[in-house]
Design a protein around this motif. Structure first.
Motif, PDB file in Angstrom:
ATOM      1  N   HIS A 197       7.752   3.081  10.885  1.00  0.00           N
ATOM      2  CA  HIS A 197       8.395   2.072  10.038  1.00  0.00           C
ATOM      3  C   HIS A 197       9.300   2.729   8.997  1.00  0.00           C
ATOM      4  N   ARG A 198       8.795   3.788   8.395  1.00  0.00           N
ATOM      5  CA  ARG A 198       9.596   4.459   7.362  1.00  0.00           C
ATOM      6  C   ARG A 198      10.864   5.055   7.951  1.00  0.00           C
ATOM      7  N   SER A 199      10.762   5.574   9.172  1.00  0.00           N
ATOM      8  CA  SER A 199      11.948   6.158   9.809  1.00  0.00           C
ATOM      9  C   SER A 199      13.013   5.112  10.092  1.00  0.00           C
ATOM     10  N   ARG A 200      12.619   3.845  10.075  1.00  0.00           N
ATOM     11  CA  ARG A 200      13.550   2.743  10.320  1.00  0.00           C
ATOM     12  C   ARG A 200      14.017   2.071   9.041  1.00  0.00           C
ATOM     13  N   GLY A 201      13.776   2.736   7.924  1.00  0.00           N
ATOM     14  CA  GLY A 201      14.313   2.229   6.665  1.00  0.00           C
ATOM     15  C   GLY A 201      13.443   1.219   5.949  1.00  0.00           C
ATOM     16  N   ILE A 202      12.132   1.224   6.231  1.00  0.00           N
ATOM     17  CA  ILE A 202      11.191   0.334   5.547  1.00  0.00           C
ATOM     18  C   ILE A 202      10.230   1.199   4.738  1.00  0.00           C
ATOM     19  N   ASP A 203      10.172   0.966   3.435  1.00  0.00           N
ATOM     20  CA  ASP A 203       9.319   1.741   2.540  1.00  0.00           C
ATOM     21  C   ASP A 203       7.907   1.153   2.590  1.00  0.00           C
ATOM     22  N   LEU A 204       7.116   1.600   3.566  1.00  0.00           N
ATOM     23  CA  LEU A 204       5.762   1.084   3.743  1.00  0.00           C
ATOM     24  C   LEU A 204       4.778   1.976   3.001  1.00  0.00           C
ATOM     25  N   ARG A 205       4.072   1.404   2.049  1.00  0.00           N
ATOM     26  CA  ARG A 205       3.143   2.142   1.201  1.00  0.00           C
ATOM     27  C   ARG A 205       1.715   1.746   1.561  1.00  0.00           C
ATOM     28  N   MET A 206       0.996   2.659   2.175  1.00  0.00           N
ATOM     29  CA  MET A 206      -0.356   2.406   2.646  1.00  0.00           C
ATOM     30  C   MET A 206      -1.362   2.592   1.517  1.00  0.00           C
ATOM     31  N   GLY A 207      -2.542   2.015   1.702  1.00  0.00           N
ATOM     32  CA  GLY A 207      -3.599   2.138   0.700  1.00  0.00           C
ATOM     33  C   GLY A 207      -3.224   1.534  -0.634  1.00  0.00           C
ATOM     34  N   THR A 208      -2.354   0.540  -0.608  1.00  0.00           N
ATOM     35  CA  THR A 208      -1.869  -0.088  -1.842  1.00  0.00           C
ATOM     36  C   THR A 208      -2.088  -1.593  -1.745  1.00  0.00           C
ATOM     37  N   GLU A 209      -2.809  -2.137  -2.707  1.00  0.00           N
ATOM     38  CA  GLU A 209      -3.219  -3.532  -2.659  1.00  0.00           C
ATOM     39  C   GLU A 209      -2.497  -4.352  -3.725  1.00  0.00           C
ATOM     40  N   ALA A 210      -2.021  -5.543  -3.349  1.00  0.00           N
ATOM     41  CA  ALA A 210      -1.460  -6.473  -4.319  1.00  0.00           C
ATOM     42  C   ALA A 210      -2.606  -7.205  -5.008  1.00  0.00           C
TER      43      ALA A 210
END
Length: 471
Positions: free
Chosen positions: A71-84
Motif C-alpha cells: 500500500h505504501r509503495s502505491r502512495g498510501i500512508d498506511l500506519r499500522m498499530g495505530t488506533e483512532a
C-alpha cells in the motif's frame, strides 16, 4: 493549491479499497491519503480464517491481498498499530494513539470510517478465560492456531496424545458451522451449542432442520435450545468446558460464533447517525447522512435490502469491497453509488452446502408481504451421471404478482452457488414465471435438463397463479 487530505480509519476491505480507488484517480499532489489500522495486518480475507484454522489454507499470508508495504509503495500512508480514539467532527480531525501510547490529532478534508464489526461476546462467567477464542481478525486466527499447537505439544509431551481432543463452538450461524468443520478436519470431537431451535437462523426452520440432521450425521454433536450460562475453568483459570442451563460440555478449546455487531462506538460518541442495528446510516454514495465529507462502508454500516425495502446490517466482505470502491471513486472526483443488497450468502460444513438470498418467510411476513412457499428436491447433475448429489430448493414468491422474494438451498457438492441464479433474478425484479424461461447452461455433468432452481420456479409459478385466479 494544497492537496486535500483523506483520512481512513480501518486498514481492511473497505478502507483500503477506498484508499486505492481514490489514489487511482488522484495523484499525491492533489490528494494526500493517510490510513490508520490498529492491528498488524491489512487487506486480508477474514472469511478465509476457518479454512486456515482447518488446514485447507496452509499459509496465513495467502489470506493477505495487499501488505502495508505494498500500500505504501502505491502512495498510501498506511500506519499500522495505530488506533483512532476520538472524532472531532466540527474540527475535522481525529485523535489517534500509536503503539507507544502517544496520542495526537490528525486533520482531514475527507474522513472514511471503515471500522468493521466486533464479535458478540456476552458477559458470562469465564468468557475471558484462556482457551476461549473469537475468530474475527487475522490476529484472532493466529492466536487460536498458536493455542491449538501449544495444546497439542503439551498433551504429546505429557503422554496424553492427540486422541479425544474436544472443541465446543458456541453458536450455529455461518462462523459457527464453518469453525465446526475446521475442528472436524483437525480431528477434534466437536459440540455445537445453539440457543435457537435450529442451526443457521438465516434459513427457515424447515431448511435449518436439514442442516441439523446433516451435522449430526457428520458426527458433530449439535445441541439446540442450549442457552450458555458460563465457561467452566480449571484451577489455572483455563477453559475446561461450557455450561448451559441443562448440561455441561467438556472442552479443550472454546470458540465463540455468536455473530458480530457494528463497531461504531467512535461514531456514536461523535453524534453521527446510526440505524436500528447500530450501523452507520449512509446515502447511496456511501456518505454518512448529513455530513458532506464523512464516508462509511463495510461491516460498520447499514445497507438497504432491495427486496424488503428496509435497512439492515449485512457484514460481508463482498459488500465491504464494493463500498470502498464507491467511496474512493466519489472522493477521487468520479461518481459511483451502492444501491443495496438482496441478502445473498453461501457457506458449508464439510460437504454440505448452505445458501440463501432474498427474504425468509418471517421477514416477508414482517414487512407485510403475502407469499407462497414451495420446496423441491432434485439432484446437482443428471440423475444418471456419476457423482450426482441431492439438493433441496425452497422458493418464496409474492402472491398474485409472482415476484420472486427469496430462495434457500441446502445440498451437497455443486448445490450452493446455484443461489446466484436467484440473486440475479431478485436484482432484476423478475417473477417466478419469467425465471422458468431463463436460458441456463446444461450438460449432464452440471445439472439435470431442468435446473433445480428452475424446477422450484415452475412450482412457485403454479402456486402464485392459483392466488392470481382468486383461489
Amino acid at each position: 493549491m494544497a492537496a486535500q487530505r483523506m483520512v481512513v480509519i480501518g486498514g481492511d476491505a473497505t478502507g483500503m479499497s477506498a484508499a486505492s480507488q481514490a489514489r487511482r484517480l488522484k495523484n499525491p499532489e492533489e490528494l494526500e491519503i493517510v490510513a490508520f489500522e490498529r492491528g498488524r495486518f491489512s487487506s486480508y480475507s477474514a472469511c478465509g480464517i476457518p479454512y486456515w484454522v482447518g488446514g485447507e489454507v496452509t499459509d496465513r499470508d495467502a489470506l493477505i491481498a495487499r501488505s502495508p508495504e505494498e500500500h505504501r509503495s502505491r502512495g498510501i500512508d498506511l500506519r499500522m498499530g495505530t488506533e483512532a480514539v476520538e472524532l472531532d467532527v466540527p474540527g475535522q480531525r481525529v485523535r489517534v494513539r500509536d503503539g507507544s501510547g502517544t496520542e495526537r490529532w490528525e486533520g482531514f478534508d475527507h474522513l472514511v470510517l471503515a471500522t468493521g464489526a466486533v464479535p458478540v461476546r456476552p458477559p458470562l462467567p469465564g468468557i475471558d478465560a484462556e482457551g476461549v477464542h473469537g475468530v474475527q481478525t487475522l490476529e484472532d486466527g493466529q492466536r487460536l492456531l498458536d493455542a491449538l499447537e501449544h495444546r497439542v505439544e503439551s498433551q504429546d509431551g505429557g503422554g496424553g496424545g492427540r486422541d479425544g481432543r474436544r472443541a465446543v463452538v458456541v453458536g450455529a450461524g455461518y462462523i459457527g458451522v464453518e469453525m465446526a468443520e475446521a475442528f472436524v478436519r483437525r480431528g477434534y470431537r466437536v459440540t455445537v451449542l445453539e440457543k435457537a431451535e435450529q442451526p443457521m437462523s438465516t434459513l427457515d426452520p424447515d431448511m435449518g432442520e436439514l442442516v441439523h440432521e446433516a451435522m449430526c450425521g457428520m458426527g458433530i454433536e449439535t445441541v439446540l435450545g442450549a442457552a450458555v450460562t458460563g465457561i467452566l475453568t480449571d484451577e489455572r483459570g483455563r477453559a475446561r468446558g461450557v455450561a448451559t442451563e441443562n448440561a455441561e460440555y467438556p472442552a479443550d478449546v472454546v470458540v465463540l460464533g455468536l455473530g458480530v455487531r457494528p463497531a461504531t462506538e467512535l461514531a456514536r460518541e461523535a453524534g453521527l447517525p446510526l440505524g436500528g442495528s447500530g450501523g452507520l446510516r449512509t446515502d447511496l454514495a456511501m456518505r454518512v447522512r448529513g455530513h458532506e465529507n464523512i464516508w462509511a462502508g463495510g461491516d460498520c454500516v447499514e445497507v438497504l435490502n432491495l427486496v424488503s425495502g428496509r435497512a439492515q446490517h449485512v457484514p460481508l466482505g463482498t459488500h465491504a469491497n464494493k463500498h470502498g470502491r464507491v467511496i474512493g471513486a466519489n472522493i477521487g472526483g468520479d461518481y459511483a453509488t451502492f444501491p443495496g443488497v438482496v441478502g445473498t450468502a453461501v457457506s458449508k460444513v464439510c460437504d454440505l452446502e448452505i445458501a440463501r438470498t432474498g427474504l425468509l418467510e418471517a421477514q416477508a411476513a414482517e414487512v407485510g408481504l403475502r407469499f407462497a412457499s414451495v420446496v423441491i428436491e432434485s439432484t446437482t447433475r443428471a440423475g444418471y451421471y456419476p457423482g450426482t448429489r441431492p439438493i433441496r430448493v425452497k422458493m418464496i414468491a409474492e402472491r398474485r404478482s409472482g415476484r420472486l422474494l427469496g430462495v434457500q438451498i441446502v445440498g451437497r457438492e455443486h448445490a450452493g452457488k446455484r443461489v446466484d441464479i436467484a440473486a440475479v433474478a431478485l436484482h432484476a425484479g423478475m417473477t417466478v414465471e419469467q425465471m422458468t424461461a431463463l436460458d441456463l447452461g446444461y450438460a449432464p455433468p452440471f445439472s439435470p435438463v431442468w435446473d433445480p432452481v428452475l424446477v422450484a420456479a415452475r412450482k412457485a409459478a403454479a402456486a402464485t397463479a392459483v392466488h392470481r385466479d382468486g383461489a
